[in-house]
Design a protein around this motif. Structure first.
Motif, short mmCIF file in Angstrom:
data_model
loop_
_atom_site.label_atom_id
_atom_site.label_comp_id
_atom_site.label_asym_id
_atom_site.label_seq_id
_atom_site.Cartn_x
_atom_site.Cartn_y
_atom_site.Cartn_z
N MET A 56 -17.87 34.19 -24.50
CA MET A 56 -16.35 34.10 -24.46
C MET A 56 -15.96 33.79 -23.25
O MET A 56 -15.01 32.80 -23.12
N LEU A 57 -16.08 34.33 -21.92
CA LEU A 57 -15.65 34.16 -20.69
C LEU A 57 -15.97 32.42 -20.57
O LEU A 57 -15.29 31.69 -19.73
N TYR A 60 -13.48 30.37 -22.04
CA TYR A 60 -12.17 30.29 -21.51
C TYR A 60 -12.54 29.55 -20.38
O TYR A 60 -11.27 28.77 -19.95
N ASN A 63 -11.94 26.09 -21.37
CA ASN A 63 -10.52 25.49 -21.62
C ASN A 63 -9.70 25.41 -20.43
O ASN A 63 -9.03 24.63 -20.28
N LEU A 85 -5.06 28.09 -26.85
CA LEU A 85 -5.71 29.01 -25.99
C LEU A 85 -5.14 30.31 -25.90
O LEU A 85 -5.84 31.39 -25.95
N ALA A 86 -3.48 30.47 -25.80
CA ALA A 86 -3.21 31.45 -25.71
C ALA A 86 -3.44 32.34 -27.22
O ALA A 86 -3.37 33.86 -26.93
N GLU A 88 -6.03 32.30 -28.97
CA GLU A 88 -7.45 32.62 -29.14
C GLU A 88 -7.64 33.89 -28.26
O GLU A 88 -8.24 34.96 -28.62
N ILE A 89 -6.89 33.85 -26.99
CA ILE A 89 -6.83 35.05 -26.05
C ILE A 89 -6.35 36.22 -26.80
O ILE A 89 -6.73 37.24 -26.87
N ARG A 90 -5.33 36.12 -27.30
CA ARG A 90 -4.51 37.14 -27.99
C ARG A 90 -5.31 37.66 -29.09
O ARG A 90 -5.47 38.93 -29.35
N HIS A 92 -8.67 37.76 -29.35
CA HIS A 92 -9.93 38.39 -28.81
C HIS A 92 -9.53 39.75 -28.19
O HIS A 92 -9.91 40.78 -28.23
N ILE A 93 -8.24 39.75 -27.84
CA ILE A 93 -7.59 41.13 -27.20
C ILE A 93 -7.43 42.20 -28.20
O ILE A 93 -7.81 43.31 -28.39
#
Length: 98
Positions: A56-57, A60, A63, A85-86, A88-90, A92-93
């Motif tokens: 995952m990192l 990121y 990206n 991207l935002a 996707e990050i949301r 995963h969180i």
């Protein structure tokens, strides 16, 4: 060829801890103790969760590199890429919270 035996005393906790550390390293307890005694490198293997985090990192990182390259090239799709991207990050969180 290894033909001699060395024995040492330890507590039940220490024995179990040696087993855990050897298993994490992908070694037998004997090989783990030998490497530790001779100051050889012992590498702990990654768990499945840690491997997923690294993947995952890496995504990121890639990206963000792309975003940086788009800034250089002044690509008009930049804002949509950043929004994606935002999202996707949301996502995963939110998975961590479950």
């Amino acid at each position: 060829m290894k033909s001699k035996t060395v024995r040492f005393r330890c507590s039940t906790f220490e024995r179990n801890w040696l087993r855990v550390k050897a298993k994490r390293s992908g070694l037998s307890v004997s090989e783990y103790c030998r490497r530790a005694a001779f100051d050889e490198r012992i590498i702990e293997r990654l768990s499945e969760d840690q491997i997923e985090m690294y993947k995952m990192l890496t995504d990121y990182r890639n990206n963000f590199i792309r975003i940086g390259n788009m800034y250089k090239k002044k690509d008009p799709k930049l804002s949509e890429e950043v929004r994606q991207l935002a999202r996707e990050i949301r996502d995963h969180i939110q998975n961590f919270r479950k």
